[in-house]
Design a protein around this motif. Structure first.
Motif: not given
Length: 789
Positions: A422-426
């Motif tokens: 998944i794309e976990v926000p920085k």
């Protein structure tokens, strides 16, 4: 780990209810077994006994008048310590206690409107209570205010969550460790200032008078500190109640402080009566056969794998598990030596499993933070000075071979996202590490994370990714189909076909445990294989991996027979395990067992050898081995009957055994076979030749030979087949006779011979020529005669 939420709230703010906390902790991977108030009773109030009179119809009951603030209640009570003027716990009508719901009642003609309670009646286990609390009602302090909640007054207004922690989270076996986890969950700070470590030191430095000698590599850290002139007395109320909530029985202030620090910081401590030590402690491995009487007054026999604490060269404590009786803290103890140490977790696990599991060993087994080892001994000195009137001696004896540096791990956002899918926000990634109290430095798309030593479970990048995943939330991970090319797997359909065939023959499939007793491993083997032994078996009944499946089937048979099930027909297909030339081997095997009776629509039959033989032959024919197998008597396992058993030979290779269980092994009529499926299939023909059924008639001939009893039917069959040539299509034994009509040392075997040619009709003359050739050849080779009647 039983977590007292009241204890926890000293170190971190908990913004939710205890039930929500338990569920939220489960969401991040910390499952719990139960969550409930420490005292589950309701409808309780503080009351004062205004009157106490003897019951008119009882020699032990009393009739009391109790003021509960807003009303006065008449209550009948049987406690021997009830009297006028005391303050008590009152369960009003409608109150719900663990064992009973209180109702208005009439006791021997006197109305009773409630109940005066003992602590155990509220749900407090008796093991935490004094005899006075068990034998009578709870009498409250004069400071108790009538009409208020007695649970709050007694400092029992706590909730307990019983967590089932994973083996790698030893840090959570402490209140402070739980505080860091809860703080990370809700973004709250941890107040470590509550762990007070200040105290005043007096006297000569302990290093000048006391020595610690470590003579084993299994102890990388050992600290010792002396406190003097302690006063043994009852612990402060808050310590006792937090121990009870955590499942530990209060004893006295000194012992309770050691347990309190263990719960608070996760570091087990041990106290020695310093006057019994001769100014020395030695850490070493025990000697084989060495004896030690532990605090529970049980004499233990030790091995060289155990770690002991010794003085005067005599073992006085079992390191990491339990102290020795000779140096225990008693009511007369004045001077104490505190031990705070780290021992090899594997050795502690092995010792505790063999001898005794304890709260201390549970923590040692999972690993400890060396920094906490120092913190715990300082915290302990602080509490002993405060609550045991102790004088802390100057100095600390230190043996330390540990590394205390925090771990530094570099990781990229891309690595985190690829592993999680998944794309976990920085900002969320950095926030998670910040809440965990990990130091984070960002360099472009890379993070440099410093992990504190308290998190001994984190050492590689994937551990950090796991932290991000569990706090970001598994519910945020979206399921996706694989994008990589896939290849179909291989499955040996023959295994399934064999199982279906065996089930089709009326047998029930079993799936048994692959671990057996060590004494059972040699069963049903002629050449005993080298066994595969489990390093740390759960029980004595499951110590080695089996080779023969018949051992397991015999256990199943015994289990069912003991429960009245006599007709048993079972099979199992599974791996047998062994070692050969230092390598571990597996072999697919099939075993079958029948005993008792079976029936058709007309009558009941008892199983015999020919039934198990028929099952075996049907299976081998089904697999394409017809006319390629035989039963021969070579070397047989001693567990099989020597005269009703044989080896199974397929294409000249021995692949298994068949027969009756030897009466010396079991007196029941049990018939079995076992095959090596790997050997059987390895020896399988690549293709099976088939031919059209002959259109021409067959000619049948019967012949019976009187032969010595030591001549087998197999040897006769082989010779008949050789002499008969291509025109002899089938040989069947249809009669076996021993009796008065022939000599005692002989037997009669009758054969039916089938002759056929697929291209033409045979004449009687050419068949008789072959038939006579067979008779002459058999008579010559086996020196036998033809039976004429």
């Amino acid at each position: 780990m039983k977590l007292s939420t009241k204890f926890l709230k000293d170190y971190v703010k908990v913004p939710v209810s205890y039930k929500t906390l338990a569920d939220d902790m489960t969401r991040i991977g910390n499952e719990y077994d139960s969550a409930a108030p420490l005292v589950p009773a309701t409808g309780l109030v503080i009351g004062k006994v205004l009157e106490c009179k003897n019951h008119p119809d009882s020699d032990h009951l009393h009739v009391t008048l109790v003021d509960i603030g807003d009303e006065k209640l008449q209550i009948v009570c049987g406690a021997p310590n009830v009297c006028e003027g005391i303050k008590v716990i009152v369960a009003k009508p409608g109150a719900v206690l663990p064992e009973i719901t209180i109702k208005k009642s009439n006791i021997r003609g006197v109305e009773s409107n409630g109940m005066l309670c003992a602590l155990f009646e509220l749900g407090i286990d008796k093991k935490y209570l004094h005899d006075d609390d068990i034998n009578g009602i709870c009498i409250l302090d004069d400071k108790a205010k009538v009409g208020e909640d007695p649970i709050k007054f007694l400092n029992l207004d706590d909730e307990v969550i019983d967590f089932e922690l994973t083996s790698n989270r030893g840090d959570l076996l402490s209140i402070l460790g739980m505080a860091y986890e809860v703080g990370a969950l809700y973004g709250e700070d941890v107040d470590t200032s509550k762990v007070e470590t200040t105290y005043k030191e007096t006297g000569e430095d302990i290093n000048n008078t006391f020595k610690v000698k470590v003579e084993t590599e299994d102890c990388p850290l050992f600290l010792a500190k002396s406190v003097r002139n302690v006063t043994i007395k009852e612990s402060p109320d808050f310590i006792k109640k937090r121990l009870i909530a955590s499942g530990i029985r209060p004893i006295n202030n000194v012992v309770d402080i050691s347990n309190y620090v263990m719960l608070e910081l996760g570091q087990p401590l041990h106290f020695y009566d310093a006057d019994t030590l001769n100014n020395e402690l030695k850490v070493r491995n025990a000697k084989n056969g060495e004896k030690l009487t532990t605090l529970d007054k049980v004499e233990r026999e030790l091995t060289e794998k155990d770690i002991v604490i010794a003085s005067h060269d005599k073992a006085i404590g079992l390191a990491g598990v339990m102290g020795g009786l000779d140096t225990e803290i008693t009511q007369n103890t004045k001077n104490i030596m505190i031990e705070s140490a780290i021992f090899d977790n594997v050795k502690i696990r092995m010792t505790s499993k063999r001898i005794l599991r304890s709260e201390a060993s549970n923590r040692f087994e999972k690993g400890l933070d060396a920094k906490r080892t120092y913190l715990a001994i300082e915290r302990c000195a602080n509490l002993l000075e405060k609550y045991a009137d102790a004088s802390v001696q100057t100095g600390l004896v230190i043996y330390d071979k540990t590394k205390k540096e925090d771990k530094v791990i570099e990781i990229t956002y891309d690595k985190i996202n690829k592993v999680l899918g998944i794309e976990v926000p920085k900002k969320d990634v950095k926030e998670i590490f910040k809440n965990l109290k990990f130091e984070v430095k960002e360099q472009k798309d890379k993070l440099i994370v410093t992990v504190p030593s308290r998190r001994i479970d984190i050492s590689i990048k994937e551990d950090l990714i796991e932290e991000v995943g569990r706090f970001y939330g598994l519910e945020n991970i979206v399921g996706k189909l694989p994008t990589v090319p896939l290849k179909p797997g291989k499955y040996n359909k023959t295994y399934r076909e064999i199982k279906h065939k065996m089930a089709g023959l009326g047998l029930n499939e079993c799936l048994s445990y692959t671990l057996i007793r060590e004494t059972e491993f040699p069963y049903f083997q002629t050449e005993i294989k080298e066994q595969v032994k489990v390093l740390d078996p759960m029980t004595d009944e499951h110590t080695v991996l089996r080779y023969s499946l018949l051992s397991s089937l015999m256990n199943i048979y015994t289990y069912n027979k003991a429960r009245g099930i006599n007709d048993i027909h079972i099979f199992e297909m599974g791996n047998g395990f062994y070692k050969a030339q230092g390598e571990y081997k597996e072999e697919m095997r099939l075993a079958c067992l029948i005993s008792g009776t079976y029936k058709n629509q007309f009558e009941i039959f008892k199983f015999n050898f020919y039934d198990i033989k028929g099952i075996l032959e049907d299976l081998l024919d089904y697999l394409g081995y017809k006319e390629r197998y035989s039963l021969e008597v070579n070397e047989l396992p001693k567990e099989l009957h020597p005269y009703q058993s044989a080896n199974v030979i397929v294409n000249g290779l021995e692949v298994g055994i068949i027969g009756k269980i030897n009466p010396t092994f079991s007196k029941d009529d049990i018939y079995v076979f076992e095959l090596s499926i790997d050997k059987l299939l390895k020896n399988r023909c690549k293709g099976i030749n088939v031919s059209e059924i002959s259109k021409f008639p067959t000619i049948l001939k019967d012949v019976a030979f009187i032969v010595p009893k030591d001549i087998t039917s197999l040897s006769l069959t082989k010779e008949i087949k050789r002499l008969g040539g291509k025109l002899l299509k089938d040989i069947t034994i249809f009669d076996y006779y021993v009796g008065d009509k022939i000599d005692e040392d002989k037997k009669s075997l009758a054969f039916k011979l089938t002759f056929n040619d697929s291209t033409r009709t045979l004449t009687d003359e050419e068949v008789m020529e072959i038939f006579n050739k067979i008779i002459a050849g058999i008579k010559t080779k086996f020196k036998c005669e033809v039976r004429d009647k």
